[in-house]
Write a protein that holds these residues in place. Structure first.
Motif, PDB file in Angstrom:
ATOM      1  N   LEU A 136      52.595  48.564  44.966  1.00 40.37           N
ATOM      2  CA  LEU A 136      52.785  47.202  44.470  1.00 40.37           C
ATOM      3  C   LEU A 136      51.484  46.644  43.925  1.00 40.37           C
ATOM      4  O   LEU A 136      50.451  47.320  43.952  1.00 40.37           O
ATOM      5  CB  LEU A 136      53.351  46.297  45.560  1.00 40.37           C
ATOM      6  N   SER A 137      51.522  45.401  43.438  1.00 42.64           N
ATOM      7  CA  SER A 137      50.341  44.726  42.890  1.00 42.64           C
ATOM      8  C   SER A 137      50.126  43.399  43.611  1.00 42.64           C
ATOM      9  O   SER A 137      51.064  42.787  44.111  1.00 42.64           O
ATOM     10  CB  SER A 137      50.522  44.482  41.392  1.00 42.64           C
ATOM     11  N   ASP A 138      48.865  42.954  43.622  1.00 38.02           N
ATOM     12  CA  ASP A 138      48.530  41.744  44.375  1.00 38.02           C
ATOM     13  C   ASP A 138      48.865  40.454  43.642  1.00 38.02           C
ATOM     14  O   ASP A 138      48.980  39.393  44.254  1.00 38.02           O
ATOM     15  CB  ASP A 138      47.053  41.749  44.782  1.00 38.02           C
ATOM     16  N   ASN A 139      48.986  40.511  42.319  1.00 44.29           N
ATOM     17  CA  ASN A 139      49.362  39.337  41.517  1.00 44.29           C
ATOM     18  C   ASN A 139      49.674  39.803  40.110  1.00 44.29           C
ATOM     19  O   ASN A 139      49.556  40.990  39.797  1.00 44.29           O
ATOM     20  CB  ASN A 139      48.252  38.273  41.494  1.00 44.29           C
ATOM     21  N   GLY A 140      50.084  38.871  39.261  1.00 48.24           N
ATOM     22  CA  GLY A 140      50.321  39.223  37.875  1.00 48.24           C
ATOM     23  C   GLY A 140      49.024  39.558  37.162  1.00 48.24           C
ATOM     24  O   GLY A 140      47.918  39.362  37.681  1.00 48.24           O
TER      25      GLY A 140
ATOM     26  N   ARG B 241      56.734  34.306  32.002  1.00 48.32           N
ATOM     27  CA  ARG B 241      55.730  33.312  31.621  1.00 48.32           C
ATOM     28  C   ARG B 241      54.572  33.321  32.614  1.00 48.32           C
ATOM     29  O   ARG B 241      54.748  33.594  33.789  1.00 48.32           O
ATOM     30  CB  ARG B 241      56.345  31.899  31.620  1.00 48.32           C
ATOM     31  N   GLU B 242      53.401  32.992  32.090  1.00 47.54           N
ATOM     32  CA  GLU B 242      52.190  32.762  32.877  1.00 47.54           C
ATOM     33  C   GLU B 242      51.608  34.044  33.471  1.00 47.54           C
ATOM     34  O   GLU B 242      52.055  35.145  33.172  1.00 47.54           O
ATOM     35  CB  GLU B 242      52.420  31.690  33.943  1.00 47.54           C
ATOM     36  N   HIS B 243      50.587  33.871  34.311  1.00 45.67           N
ATOM     37  CA  HIS B 243      49.676  34.947  34.673  1.00 45.67           C
ATOM     38  C   HIS B 243      49.224  34.777  36.126  1.00 45.67           C
ATOM     39  O   HIS B 243      49.663  33.869  36.817  1.00 45.67           O
ATOM     40  CB  HIS B 243      48.446  34.910  33.759  1.00 45.67           C
ATOM     41  N   LYS B 244      48.358  35.659  36.540  1.00 53.28           N
ATOM     42  CA  LYS B 244      47.667  35.523  37.819  1.00 53.28           C
ATOM     43  C   LYS B 244      47.223  34.077  38.025  1.00 53.28           C
ATOM     44  O   LYS B 244      46.726  33.426  37.102  1.00 53.28           O
ATOM     45  CB  LYS B 244      46.441  36.444  37.805  1.00 53.28           C
ATOM     46  N   MET B 245      47.425  33.566  39.212  1.00 56.15           N
ATOM     47  CA  MET B 245      47.097  32.212  39.669  1.00 56.15           C
ATOM     48  C   MET B 245      48.272  31.251  39.537  1.00 56.15           C
ATOM     49  O   MET B 245      48.421  30.352  40.359  1.00 56.15           O
ATOM     50  CB  MET B 245      45.857  31.621  38.987  1.00 56.15           C
ATOM     51  N   TRP B 246      49.089  31.404  38.490  1.00 59.82           N
ATOM     52  CA  TRP B 246      50.241  30.521  38.333  1.00 59.82           C
ATOM     53  C   TRP B 246      51.406  31.014  39.187  1.00 59.82           C
ATOM     54  O   TRP B 246      51.530  32.208  39.476  1.00 59.82           O
ATOM     55  CB  TRP B 246      50.666  30.471  36.869  1.00 59.82           C
TER      56      TRP B 246
ATOM     57  N   THR C  69      51.548  36.531  46.132  1.00 58.11           N
ATOM     58  CA  THR C  69      51.146  35.128  46.282  1.00 58.11           C
ATOM     59  C   THR C  69      50.441  34.549  45.059  1.00 58.11           C
ATOM     60  O   THR C  69      50.010  33.407  45.093  1.00 58.11           O
ATOM     61  CB  THR C  69      50.195  34.955  47.482  1.00 58.11           C
ATOM     62  N   ALA C  70      50.267  35.334  44.005  1.00 58.93           N
ATOM     63  CA  ALA C  70      49.637  34.933  42.737  1.00 58.93           C
ATOM     64  C   ALA C  70      48.136  35.159  42.684  1.00 58.93           C
ATOM     65  O   ALA C  70      47.525  34.932  41.635  1.00 58.93           O
ATOM     66  CB  ALA C  70      49.942  33.478  42.360  1.00 58.93           C
ATOM     67  N   ARG C  71      47.518  35.636  43.766  1.00 54.64           N
ATOM     68  CA  ARG C  71      46.052  35.809  43.733  1.00 54.64           C
ATOM     69  C   ARG C  71      45.629  36.916  44.697  1.00 54.64           C
ATOM     70  O   ARG C  71      46.336  37.229  45.658  1.00 54.64           O
ATOM     71  CB  ARG C  71      45.360  34.493  44.078  1.00 54.64           C
TER      72      ARG C  71
ATOM     73  N   GLY D  75      55.517  35.235  35.992  1.00 50.44           N
ATOM     74  CA  GLY D  75      54.450  36.097  35.506  1.00 50.44           C
ATOM     75  C   GLY D  75      53.269  36.202  36.451  1.00 50.44           C
ATOM     76  O   GLY D  75      52.530  37.187  36.423  1.00 50.44           O
ATOM     77  N   GLY D  76      53.075  35.201  37.293  1.00 48.36           N
ATOM     78  CA  GLY D  76      51.974  35.221  38.247  1.00 48.36           C
ATOM     79  C   GLY D  76      52.313  35.854  39.570  1.00 48.36           C
ATOM     80  O   GLY D  76      51.426  36.363  40.264  1.00 48.36           O
ATOM     81  N   ILE D  77      53.612  35.826  39.960  1.00 46.88           N
ATOM     82  CA  ILE D  77      53.980  36.221  41.320  1.00 46.88           C
ATOM     83  C   ILE D  77      54.950  37.394  41.419  1.00 46.88           C
ATOM     84  O   ILE D  77      55.146  37.922  42.521  1.00 46.88           O
ATOM     85  CB  ILE D  77      54.571  35.021  42.098  1.00 46.88           C
ATOM     86  N   ALA D  78      55.565  37.811  40.309  1.00 49.10           N
ATOM     87  CA  ALA D  78      56.490  38.945  40.370  1.00 49.10           C
ATOM     88  C   ALA D  78      55.710  40.253  40.304  1.00 49.10           C
ATOM     89  O   ALA D  78      54.854  40.429  39.438  1.00 49.10           O
ATOM     90  CB  ALA D  78      57.494  38.877  39.224  1.00 49.10           C
TER      91      ALA D  78
END
Length: 541
Positions: free
Chosen positions: A330-334, A374-379, A77-79, A383-386
């Motif tokens: 797995l991971s919770d966000n990017g 592209r992008e990071h955690k929160m976006w 979910t990005a976060r 990059g934020g959600i994969a």
């Protein structure tokens, strides 16, 4: 024809009555239903595991991938807390009040208290005879230091080793072993390191289960806090990686991307360097040494997670439980591009990764961790959600060592777990109707079959938003217009085709708005808290 659950009940009918522990010679009853382990990393990027393109040594997790399934299009979910809410409940975070934790006076969707009618995985598994264990981060509890109805023990877990306040991996502020309060364990144990402690506690519960409840299946949720900031790691682990990142983030992105292409993990171009990151060659030698130490510490944190996974696998094998244990990683966000100093602060000159330090990965290395996206955690860009998703189950995965391109989301873990365990999701709870689950079971993928169709996937976090339907993804940064990408052709989201596909934009935007209204999304900039900063110096990247 037997379904997946019936197949494994039949296969283990005999072992339900008697099993032999090969090392101890002790006779233990073995459950027919699979044991289930969920291992969740915190702020780990898409390319941070060896099997997803990394140079970081993760042989134990890579072995699970080599002998299981590796998903290439799985999402969070990005976060932090929204992903944990979605994972535990099978619902989007706004549906269970976990878009933010603004307290009881906030609008529905933002109070930070998951309703009891949103049943969690351990509560559902308890109905079919599972023992349930939580270790690590929770992030679904209401504010306050006292045990209450939002803590793991009140949401279906038999035992919980709960990280309540961290900010220091070597000496966290506050944990709870069930209801026993543990403050600053590093004061008594100078070698204390929380990632290792979490693994110790997980193994403790597995051993207790073997001794006292071996006839029952178990569910273990191990939620690491690594590699979330602050960048803290054991000195010997940091030393292993120091100097290995002097090539810089630009070159690291190229190397990881090439490894992804060579392995067939992805077939897309590498995105440009994040505009907020500087070119590596423009840094001074002293700056490059500093940044090398940060990435070395980050790598050491992931390395230590992997060491723990190896220890857990060995324990499962000692229990004669490995073959019938379904493991998710797995991971919770990017990866996070954030800058912040809090907790015990940062002492100038502190050794990299030490308890006296407080450093973040920041945008250059986060960009590399999320390669090629592209992008990071929160976006809500890729990059934020994969996230990586590895599924390992010797008795359940029919074609081990394969990559799976099914489009999945953390909301799918609860339906999957219920499916293989034979648990039913109730239509009502305590005279309240429960919400329909938006996720689907992934269990068909274990037999190399297609998972059920879904109409779309939905995201919103602090004004960043997205919707994916098939290969089309509509995405927007906070207060910016929509962009449209065909992810089959452009997974890295480099070519916005919104202008040439206005009908698709309109249809997806309409669906996003409808879902936003149904799930209690509130326009982010209408919240006074949208202007808050964690600290005066805080920046998102």
């Amino acid at each position: 024809m037997l379904n997946l659950k019936q197949h494994f009940q039949f296969l283990f009918l005999v072992s339900f009555f008697v099993g032999l522990s090969p090392l101890s010679g002790t006779i233990f009853a073995q459950p027919a239903s699979p044991n289930i382990v969920v291992i969740l990393a915190d702020d780990m990027g898409f390319s941070d595991l060896g099997c997803y393109g990394s140079e970081i040594e993760t042989p134990n997790i890579d072995a699970l991938a080599d002998n299981g399934l590796k998903f290439t299009q799985f999402y969070n979910t990005a976060r932090c807390w929204p992903t944990r809410a979605a994972l535990m409940t099978g619902l989007y975070p706004h549906q269970v009040n976990m878009a933010m934790n603004f307290g009881p006076n906030a609008p529905a969707g933002y109070t930070g208290v998951v309703p009891q009618s949103a049943r969690m995985i351990p509560e559902l598994l308890k109905t079919v005879g599972y023992r349930t264990y939580h270790v690590g981060k929770w992030h679904l509890n209401s504010r306050g230091p006292l045990h209450n109805e939002t803590w793991p023990l009140a949401r279906g877990y038999d035992h919980s080793y709960l990280m309540l306040r961290q900010d220091n991996f070597h000496n966290p502020k506050l944990l709870f072993d069930d209801k026993q309060r543990i403050e600053r364990p590093g004061d008594q144990d100078p070698d204390y390191y929380v990632t290792t402690a979490f693994t110790d506690q997980a193994i403790r519960r597995l051993k207790e289960h073997q001794q006292n409840d071996s006839e029952k299946p178990f569910f273990l949720y191990l939620a690491h806090t690594a590699p979330h900031f602050p960048l803290h790691a054991k000195a010997e682990d940091v030393a292993k990686y120091l100097g290995k990142y002097r090539m810089g983030w630009d070159e690291l992105r190229i190397r990881r991307h090439q490894k992804q292409l060579d392995s067939g993990l992805l077939n897309c171009k590498l995105s440009d360097r994040d505009p907020a990151a500087v070119a590596w060659e423009t840094l001074s030698k002293e700056e490059q040494i500093e940044w090398d130490s940060r990435m070395a510490t980050y790598a050491a944190m992931i390395d230590r997670i992997d060491v723990g996974v190896g220890r857990i696998v060995n324990q499962l094998k000692e229990m004669n439980a490995f073959q019938n244990t379904l493991i998710f990683v797995l991971s919770d966000n990017g990866s996070s591009a954030e800058y912040i100093v809090r907790g015990d602060g940062h002492q100038p000159g502190a050794a990299p990764g030490s308890r006296e330090s407080y450093r973040c990965l920041e945008v250059g290395w986060s960009n590399a961790a999320n390669t090629p996206f592209r992008e990071h955690k929160m976006w809500t860009y890729e990059g934020g959600i994969a996230t990586p998703l590895i599924v390992h189950w010797p008795n359940g995965v029919k074609f081990p060592g394969t990559q799976n391109a099914s489009i999945g989301h953390v909301i799918d873990l609860l339906p999957t777990i219920c499916d293989v365990a034979g648990a039913e999701y109730p239509q009502e709870y305590a005279d309240q109707s429960t919400q329909s689950l938006p996720g689907v079971s992934l269990s068909a993928s274990f037999e190399n079959q297609e998972i059920p169709d879904r109409e779309f996937l939905f995201w919103e976090h602090q004004g960043h938003k997205a919707i994916r339907k098939g290969d089309w993804k509509l995405v927007a940064r906070r207060q910016e217009p929509w962009s449209l990408y065909n992810l089959k052709e452009d997974r890295s989201e480099l070519h916005d085709v919104a202008e040439t596909h206005r009908k698709i934009v309109s249809e997806l935007a309409t669906q996003w708005q409808k879902t936003a209204q149904e799930t209690n999304v509130v326009e982010w900039n209408t919240f006074p808290q949208s202007q808050n900063r964690h600290t005066p110096e805080y920046r998102e990247k």
